[in-house]
Scaffold this active site. Sequence first.
Site, short mmCIF file in Angstrom:
data_model
loop_
_atom_site.label_atom_id
_atom_site.label_comp_id
_atom_site.label_asym_id
_atom_site.label_seq_id
_atom_site.Cartn_x
_atom_site.Cartn_y
_atom_site.Cartn_z
CB SER A 79 -17.81 3.73 -16.24
OG SER A 79 -16.83 2.83 -15.80
CG ASP A 125 -16.80 0.48 -22.51
OD1 ASP A 125 -16.68 -0.07 -23.62
OD2 ASP A 125 -17.89 0.57 -21.91
CB CYS A 185 -10.34 -1.85 -15.30
SG CYS A 185 -9.70 -1.12 -16.82
CB CYS A 226 -13.35 -5.67 -22.02
SG CYS A 226 -11.73 -5.78 -21.19
CG ASP A 227 -16.88 -2.51 -20.01
OD1 ASP A 227 -16.04 -3.19 -19.40
OD2 ASP A 227 -17.14 -1.34 -19.70
CE LYS A 228 -21.06 -1.57 -22.94
NZ LYS A 228 -19.77 -1.21 -22.34
#
Length: 556
Positions: free
Chosen positions: A468, A78, A191, A119-121
């Site tokens: 975010s 992202d 992150c 990570c995000d998705k």
Amino acid sequence: MRSDAVKTGISQAPHRSLFNALGLTKEELNRPLIGIVNSYNEIVPGHMNLDKIVEAVKLGVAMAGGTPIVFPAIAVCDGIAMGHQGMHYSLVTRDLIADSTEAMAMAHQFDALVMVPNCDKNVPGLLMAAARLNIPTIFVSGGPMLAGRVKGYKTSLSSMFEAVGAYSAGKMTEDELEEYANKVCATCGSCSGMYTANSMNCLTEAIGMGLKGNGTIPAVYSERIKLAKHAGMQIMELLKKDIRPRDILTKEAFINALTVDMALGCSTNTMLHLPAIAHEAGIDLDIEIANDISKRTPNLCHLAPAGPTYMEDLNEAGGVYAVMNELNKKGLLNTDLITVTGKTVGENIKHSTNLNPEVIRPIEDPYSETGGIAVLKGNLAPDTGVVKRSAVAPEMLKHEGPARVFDSEEDAIAAITGGKIHPGDVVVIRYEGPKGGPGMREMLNPTSAIMGMGLGSSVALITDGRFSGASRGACIGHVSPEAAVGGNIALVEEGDIIQIDINANTLNFIISEEELEARRAKWQPREPKIKTGYLSRYVAMVTSGNRGAILEVPKA
């Protein structure tokens, strides 16, 4: 075994010939086939270590008597996709990941799965797949980054984006900006703050689909490799006991996850992902229940971007289980629920200790008596909007100001960095929702620009897009219905007075019913921004943010 459909019997001789081509022995084929979903790639910093995690999982599976077989899942970074057309392709990958994992698992009849996301998705995408497939499954993530350090202070990706705003405001030199770029992301891993990836990895642990430490052990620690081996071994126990995702992903487990969410101060994106995962498990999770949970759940952690602590600090303080044990002191969790450990929530957390009350506040001394996320409603968000309350300055919990209206993220950023936004303003960014975006882009660039320019305690931002986990400030996203379907956010005009009361869970703009109806009569739908490829199909099927932006076949 489920895999007998592809390996046992006369009719399966052709299948066995193909396994033979893979070099699999009879001994391996006589064991359960364990699919390992590997999200490794060379573009996402949170994924560059997953090759080592997967090798450890394979070893654990083999040690416990299974045959590990790896197949891939995609993942978007992202941060790299932020602020350009690439962000249209972030949220939408969640469904690609779920669908492709379903296809691979069904086509090859794996007996069980180990999901290796970070990570995000791809964390929620793989959780959606797990709920949909409902075969024994366990998760082990790649782990978070260590915090960076600039001038002796810990930093993270949110510091980097805000540094760009500070540079635009003349508060930072180009050399100082480059120092941040070289130092804030110090290692591989997701992150280092309580952003979306770490939020979802922690909630995977809280909901019972990952082992202790899944959300917090840093990516570069050897303990992460040991965790992966244990996950590989534990999937064989889950298979033996036939413990499946829907045994774990119950309505009560989602309530537990939302409770831990409030205590940790997770990303607002969890309000998209948890309903979508619940939907795959056959559960209707109305996000409005988040306010009831928030009322009884204290906020115990202020991890970046809400405060100066990071995932490594949470890990050293005792991790997610220590937070859950604090919550359990007031009976806020259902402790009888089964988890991938084969034990209950209560059995898992009973020996966990809060080792640092500065990182995890004792439940008797929380940051606030209410949780980290609030769901707002009003004539500007008739369905809902979402805000990360724990990352809002106290003076912005209640705010009233004139609307500054923009029909895209790019136009808003130009106005913010161009000095056209002033204290008291309410920036409205619309036509960025699931359909209108398309793909519900994250607004980290404008929120960071506001903070970096020193406007974080005087300017609010409202959008039908999303934020975010690195965003902080009075940032209200997921406004539903979105502008693209004629939601009231499409009817706001420049200068309209907007009223925000986060403590009262309200979001309104001052307008008479007559004027509102007159504006609605004039409103016309807009042509889709993207008319080809996957995004055109996504626009046709995606629902609103308050429903988790799930996909549904349009009704005839």
